[in-house]
Design a protein around this motif. Structure first.
Motif, PDB file in Angstrom:
ATOM      1  N   LEU A  99       0.826  -1.210   0.000  1.00 57.23           N
ATOM      2  CA  LEU A  99       0.000   0.000   0.000  1.00 57.23           C
ATOM      3  C   LEU A  99       0.860   1.260   0.000  1.00 57.23           C
ATOM      4  N   ALA A 100       2.012   1.202   0.666  1.00 59.40           N
ATOM      5  CA  ALA A 100       2.938   2.342   0.640  1.00 59.40           C
ATOM      6  C   ALA A 100       3.471   2.560  -0.775  1.00 59.40           C
ATOM      7  N   CYS A 101       3.742   1.461  -1.493  1.00 58.45           N
ATOM      8  CA  CYS A 101       4.195   1.562  -2.883  1.00 58.45           C
ATOM      9  C   CYS A 101       3.081   2.130  -3.771  1.00 58.45           C
ATOM     10  N   LEU A 102       1.847   1.686  -3.532  1.00 62.97           N
ATOM     11  CA  LEU A 102       0.722   2.188  -4.328  1.00 62.97           C
ATOM     12  C   LEU A 102       0.555   3.692  -4.152  1.00 62.97           C
ATOM     13  N   LYS A 103       0.708   4.154  -2.918  1.00 63.72           N
ATOM     14  CA  LYS A 103       0.540   5.581  -2.635  1.00 63.72           C
ATOM     15  C   LYS A 103       1.518   6.416  -3.444  1.00 63.72           C
ATOM     16  N   ARG A 104       2.720   5.907  -3.659  1.00 63.39           N
ATOM     17  CA  ARG A 104       3.743   6.634  -4.421  1.00 63.39           C
ATOM     18  C   ARG A 104       3.591   6.426  -5.930  1.00 63.39           C
ATOM     19  N   THR A 105       2.894   5.372  -6.322  1.00 67.53           N
ATOM     20  CA  THR A 105       2.781   5.029  -7.745  1.00 67.53           C
ATOM     21  C   THR A 105       1.520   5.589  -8.383  1.00 67.53           C
ATOM     22  N   TYR A 106       0.451   5.687  -7.625  1.00 66.51           N
ATOM     23  CA  TYR A 106      -0.849   6.090  -8.175  1.00 66.51           C
ATOM     24  C   TYR A 106      -0.808   7.501  -8.749  1.00 66.51           C
ATOM     25  N   ARG A 107      -1.432   7.679  -9.897  1.00 67.36           N
ATOM     26  CA  ARG A 107      -1.593   8.984 -10.517  1.00 67.36           C
ATOM     27  C   ARG A 107      -3.077   9.180 -10.850  1.00 67.36           C
ATOM     28  N   ALA A 108      -3.641  10.285 -10.420  1.00 65.78           N
ATOM     29  CA  ALA A 108      -5.053  10.577 -10.693  1.00 65.78           C
ATOM     30  C   ALA A 108      -5.235  10.945 -12.161  1.00 65.78           C
ATOM     31  N   GLY A 109      -6.457  10.752 -12.634  1.00 68.91           N
ATOM     32  CA  GLY A 109      -6.776  11.148 -14.000  1.00 68.91           C
ATOM     33  C   GLY A 109      -6.617  10.047 -15.027  1.00 68.91           C
ATOM     34  N   TYR A 110      -6.315   8.835 -14.583  1.00 71.83           N
ATOM     35  CA  TYR A 110      -6.145   7.709 -15.509  1.00 71.83           C
ATOM     36  C   TYR A 110      -7.180   6.626 -15.210  1.00 71.83           C
ATOM     37  N   HIS A 111      -7.469   5.829 -16.233  1.00 70.19           N
ATOM     38  CA  HIS A 111      -8.356   4.683 -16.077  1.00 70.19           C
ATOM     39  C   HIS A 111      -7.496   3.421 -16.131  1.00 70.19           C
ATOM     40  N   TYR A 112      -7.438   2.704 -15.005  1.00 73.40           N
ATOM     41  CA  TYR A 112      -6.518   1.578 -14.873  1.00 73.40           C
ATOM     42  C   TYR A 112      -7.199   0.263 -15.263  1.00 73.40           C
ATOM     43  N   LYS A 113      -6.475  -0.531 -16.040  1.00 71.95           N
ATOM     44  CA  LYS A 113      -7.005  -1.799 -16.545  1.00 71.95           C
ATOM     45  C   LYS A 113      -6.367  -3.011 -15.873  1.00 71.95           C
ATOM     46  N   GLN A 114      -5.173  -2.858 -15.322  1.00 74.79           N
ATOM     47  CA  GLN A 114      -4.463  -4.004 -14.764  1.00 74.79           C
ATOM     48  C   GLN A 114      -3.574  -3.550 -13.609  1.00 74.79           C
ATOM     49  N   ALA A 115      -3.399  -4.445 -12.638  1.00 75.02           N
ATOM     50  CA  ALA A 115      -2.477  -4.201 -11.529  1.00 75.02           C
ATOM     51  C   ALA A 115      -1.939  -5.540 -11.054  1.00 75.02           C
ATOM     52  N   GLY A 116      -0.842  -5.477 -10.300  1.00 74.93           N
ATOM     53  CA  GLY A 116      -0.271  -6.727  -9.818  1.00 74.93           C
ATOM     54  C   GLY A 116       0.691  -6.506  -8.669  1.00 74.93           C
ATOM     55  N   VAL A 117       0.908  -7.568  -7.912  1.00 75.12           N
ATOM     56  CA  VAL A 117       1.878  -7.596  -6.820  1.00 75.12           C
ATOM     57  C   VAL A 117       2.830  -8.752  -7.077  1.00 75.12           C
ATOM     58  N   LEU A 118       4.138  -8.470  -7.010  1.00 76.19           N
ATOM     59  CA  LEU A 118       5.168  -9.480  -7.237  1.00 76.19           C
ATOM     60  C   LEU A 118       6.053  -9.561  -6.002  1.00 76.19           C
ATOM     61  N   LEU A 119       6.248 -10.770  -5.489  1.00 79.48           N
ATOM     62  CA  LEU A 119       7.164 -11.012  -4.377  1.00 79.48           C
ATOM     63  C   LEU A 119       8.377 -11.755  -4.910  1.00 79.48           C
ATOM     64  N   TYR A 120       9.566 -11.320  -4.543  1.00 81.40           N
ATOM     65  CA  TYR A 120      10.767 -12.003  -5.006  1.00 81.40           C
ATOM     66  C   TYR A 120      11.833 -11.972  -3.912  1.00 81.40           C
ATOM     67  N   GLY A 121      13.015 -12.491  -4.236  1.00 77.68           N
ATOM     68  CA  GLY A 121      14.014 -12.701  -3.195  1.00 77.68           C
ATOM     69  C   GLY A 121      13.514 -13.758  -2.227  1.00 77.68           C
ATOM     70  N   LEU A 122      12.958 -14.861  -2.800  1.00 76.07           N
ATOM     71  CA  LEU A 122      12.325 -15.884  -1.972  1.00 76.07           C
ATOM     72  C   LEU A 122      13.349 -16.889  -1.452  1.00 76.07           C
ATOM     73  N   THR A 123      13.175 -17.296  -0.204  1.00 75.54           N
ATOM     74  CA  THR A 123      13.971 -18.364   0.400  1.00 75.54           C
ATOM     75  C   THR A 123      13.054 -19.234   1.242  1.00 75.54           C
ATOM     76  N   HIS A 124      13.498 -20.446   1.519  1.00 79.40           N
ATOM     77  CA  HIS A 124      12.709 -21.330   2.374  1.00 79.40           C
ATOM     78  C   HIS A 124      12.718 -20.788   3.794  1.00 79.40           C
ATOM     79  N   GLU A 125      11.606 -20.934   4.482  1.00 82.91           N
ATOM     80  CA  GLU A 125      11.494 -20.371   5.823  1.00 82.91           C
ATOM     81  C   GLU A 125      12.498 -20.962   6.803  1.00 82.91           C
ATOM     82  N   ASP A 126      13.029 -22.151   6.504  1.00 81.37           N
ATOM     83  CA  ASP A 126      14.032 -22.769   7.384  1.00 81.37           C
ATOM     84  C   ASP A 126      15.438 -22.285   7.088  1.00 81.37           C
ATOM     85  N   HIS A 127      15.590 -21.510   6.008  1.00 82.03           N
ATOM     86  CA  HIS A 127      16.934 -21.070   5.608  1.00 82.03           C
ATOM     87  C   HIS A 127      17.050 -19.552   5.605  1.00 82.03           C
ATOM     88  N   MET A 128      16.285 -18.873   6.440  1.00 82.80           N
ATOM     89  CA  MET A 128      16.294 -17.413   6.465  1.00 82.80           C
ATOM     90  C   MET A 128      17.619 -16.896   7.016  1.00 82.80           C
TER      91      MET A 128
END
Length: 416
Positions: A323-352
């Motif tokens: 939501l903090a990223c959205l606040k900085r990314t959003y621009r008024a005056g546009y009609h949005y057709k698509q959005a997405g969230v990507l998580l990366y830098g993934l590791t197994h929870e046992d190997h943090m």
């Protein structure tokens, strides 16, 4: 000599639709993409009508074919049917490598001295009986050859064994170089320019020339075509490198409040996928897109990445960062057709691994586990983080979706 089978579910999405609706047998079926935009899967009957992959739905609709059946994509059903097929195959061999939602490799070394054709047909019959799914089975000494065998199986009786020298020669000679697993369009075009038109031609090319032209990947492909295994069965599925949740909206959005509801939902869904795989993420990325096909409207592509305070699968942390990223990314005056969230830098929870100066991660596992269990038992979205709107008019259009026969109590098939 090793023996590998390639199991390929025939016209998988269309076949899934037929399992619980047998009256659809022999009728042409097309499955549509998100928002019912274009054709992403076809039954053989639909292929015979000349309907191409990627055909826009409005053109298919204009055909007005009386027997044509149209379905919106139903990934809950397809995913569960895929798991049922693969679990059933473990009755025949424990060594299985899942390659895609409708394909897997199986190790058949223990059956090398038996009648492979008969055994392969038995596997086909049992999978059809147990799951309702028609499959093709290609059996050969290597993965690449088994893919070729599966192509011939689809055109024949459903099972093809390429093992003898004569059968291998026939299979290789009748496989265009562009149909060889691992040879894409660009390499196929380049190889044809050098006089290599079939898989058999590639087996006869000098190793030094192949390595210079295509690198070690091309050399391994040639070795596999010669019957020398370069890729064994990988039973342990490697951890994902990233998790993406995105969607094209059924109707365009314009306000920040609407997009916040979207990003909240996507963040929760991505977090659930993390926990399902016992993974944690270190980085997050969001993006917003307008409709590039609407040239009459202003265009905007916004995206932003951010580091999470520590490796986590906590929905609260991921949602707050998104939501903090959205606040900085959003621009008024546009009609949005698509959005997405990507998580990366993934590791197994046992190997943090934590940075020396990183914030200490609180133990949120019991809370997240409770959240997942409630949503699993009572349905997606039964409990959320913060205030998530239950009204989702932005969801993709799915006017022709079939019931989730195997994953929803409310949509179980009824016997009359």
């Amino acid at each position: 000599m090793s023996l590998i089978g390639l199991v390929d579910c025939n016209n998988f999405f269309a076949s899934c639709e037929r399992v619980f609706e047998p009256h659809l047998q022999n009728r042409p079926i097309v499955v549509l993409s998100n928002n019912d935009g274009c054709v992403i899967a076809r039954s053989q009957e639909a292929k015979d009508l000349g309907i191409p992959m990627g055909e826009p739905y409005f053109k298919v609709k204009a055909m007005r074919h009386p027997d044509l059946v149209v379905r919106s994509s139903n990934y809950a059903l397809y995913g569960d049917m895929s798991a049922r097929v693969f679990n059933s195959l473990r009755h025949f061999t424990p060594e299985i490598e899942i390659y895609s939602i409708d394909e897997c490799f199986i190790n058949l070394d223990k059956f090398s001295h038996g009648d492979l054709k008969t055994y392969g047909m038995e596997i086909r019959q049992k999978i059809l009986q147990w799951t309702g799914m028609p499959i093709s089975l290609g059996i050969a000494p290597t993965k690449t050859l088994s893919k070729i065998a599966a192509r011939f199986a689809k055109k024949g009786d459903g099972c093809e064994v390429l093992r003898s020298r004569a059968d291998l020669h026939y299979g290789l000679a009748n496989t265009p170089i562009g149909d060889v697993w691992g040879v894409g369009r660009r390499w196929a075009r380049s190889l044809r320019a050098d006089g290599i038109y079939t898989a058999l031609d590639m087996t006869r090319a000098p190793d030094a020339w192949l390595r210079k032209k295509m690198g070690v990947v091309g050399l391994r492909t040639a070795q596999e075509l010669r019957g020398i295994s370069a890729h064994g069965i990988e039973q342990v599925t490697p951890d994902k490198q990233s998790i993406r949740v995105s969607r094209s909206f059924g109707q365009m959005l314009h306000s920040q409040d609407q997009l916040e509801a979207v990003i909240k939902t996507f963040s929760l869904r991505a977090s659930e996928k993390l926990r399902r795989g016992h993974l944690v993420a270190q980085q997050l990325h969001i993006f917003l897109r307008t409709n590039r096909h609407r040239e009459d409207q202003p265009q905007y592509r916004g995206e932003l990445s951010a580091a999470l305070p520590y490796p986590t699968s906590d929905s609260r942390i991921i949602q707050k960062t998104a939501l903090a990223c959205l606040k900085r990314t959003y621009r008024a005056g546009y009609h949005y057709k698509q959005a997405g969230v990507l998580l990366y830098g993934l590791t197994h929870e046992d190997h943090m691994e934590y940075s020396l100066f990183a914030q200490e991660a609180p133990d949120s596992a019991p809370l997240m586990q409770a959240l997942d269990q409630i949503n699993k038992r009572y349905g997606e979205g039964s409990i959320n983080i913060g205030q998530c709107r239950t009204e989702r008019s932005w969801y993709a259009t799915r006017n022709h979706v079939s019931p989730r026969y195997t994953t929803s109590w409310q949509e179980l098939p009824k016997v009359r």
